[in-house]
Design a protein around this motif. Structure first.
Motif, PDB file in Angstrom:
ATOM      1  N   UNK A 190       0.854  -1.181   0.000  1.00  0.00           N
ATOM      2  CA  UNK A 190       0.000   0.000   0.000  1.00  0.00           C
ATOM      3  C   UNK A 190       0.888   1.228   0.000  1.00  0.00           C
ATOM      4  N   UNK A 191       0.304   2.387  -0.241  1.00  0.00           N
ATOM      5  CA  UNK A 191       1.059   3.629  -0.266  1.00  0.00           C
ATOM      6  C   UNK A 191       1.338   4.105   1.151  1.00  0.00           C
ATOM      7  N   UNK A 192       2.502   4.674   1.338  1.00  0.00           N
ATOM      8  CA  UNK A 192       2.870   5.258   2.625  1.00  0.00           C
ATOM      9  C   UNK A 192       2.412   6.714   2.648  1.00  0.00           C
ATOM     10  N   UNK A 193       1.545   7.034   3.607  1.00  0.00           N
ATOM     11  CA  UNK A 193       1.056   8.405   3.747  1.00  0.00           C
ATOM     12  C   UNK A 193       0.551   8.573   5.163  1.00  0.00           C
ATOM     13  N   UNK A 194       1.071   9.567   5.849  1.00  0.00           N
ATOM     14  CA  UNK A 194       0.600   9.901   7.195  1.00  0.00           C
ATOM     15  C   UNK A 194      -0.585  10.836   7.034  1.00  0.00           C
TER      16      UNK A 194
END
Length: 212
Positions: A70-74
């Motif tokens: 999955x994409x890394x995003x905070x």
């Protein structure tokens, strides 16, 4: 890169049983039949997203921890212009300590609506009242009649729970019925949802743990 691959944080990971995600998908499609895409922005190992896939043409996954593909995003700390997806609905089970931030940001970033799976106690609190009835007025709340158990660090299909959870739903302006009720309303999630919405493919997630 510190947030890209930190140690698994079991304290903040309470994976959602896929059948609980399907309940959310059903609710969204009833309120907004035109919904086509969803962004699960705190996806963990992907249990909720697995259930949501039955109701959307595309389900996008992100998290600030690397659990899988999955994409890394905070979602709370990273700016809007770095958001990896734009979707009709933002749907997630947010960390309870950051629920308010998730609601505000999701309402701003979603095109059509927001669905948050949180404790029913989210209704309580003077400061939260201003959020729910003013800043981001919610459209409906759907409590589970049968318990949806959320276990720290993993999904255990056999786990029981005394905690009460509910789906909270927000519709953006122009979405949903032209005439809306003057107050948020309650949608019944009747007993039997677990048996009706559990699929054999869900068991692939039963052994996935935060520390794996």
């Amino acid at each position: 890169m510190a947030h890209v691959n930190p140690a698994r944080d079991a304290v903040n990971l309470f994976p959602t049983a896929p059948w609980g995600g399907r309940v959310g998908g059903e609710l969204i499609r009833k309120l907004d039949p035109r919904a086509r895409t969803a962004w699960e922005c705190a996806c963990g190992p992907g249990m909720m997203a697995h259930g949501l896939q039955d109701y959307f043409d595309a389900v996008y996954l992100s998290d600030f921890v690397q659990y899988g593909r999955h994409r890394i995003f905070d979602f709370v700390r990273d700016p809007d212009d770095q958001a990896p997806f734009v979707a009709d609905w933002i749907v997630t089970n947010p960390p309870f300590d950051h629920c308010e931030d998730f609601v505000r940001l999701a309402y701003r970033r979603a095109r059509r609506g927001v669905a948050m799976l949180v404790r029913l106690a989210f209704l309580e609190g003077q400061e939260r009242h201003a959020l729910l009835y003013g800043e981001c007025r919610y459209h409906a709340v759907a409590p589970f009649s049968e318990r949806l158990p959320l276990v720290m660090g993993c999904w255990d299909p056999d786990q029981a729970s005394a905690a009460a959870y509910a789906w909270f739903l927000w519709l953006k302006p122009g979405v949903g019925p032209r005439v809306r009720p003057p107050h948020p309303y309650v949608i019944d999630i009747a007993p039997g949802a677990k048996a009706r919405l559990t699929r054999p493919s869900d068991l692939q997630f039963a052994a996935v743990r935060a520390a794996a």
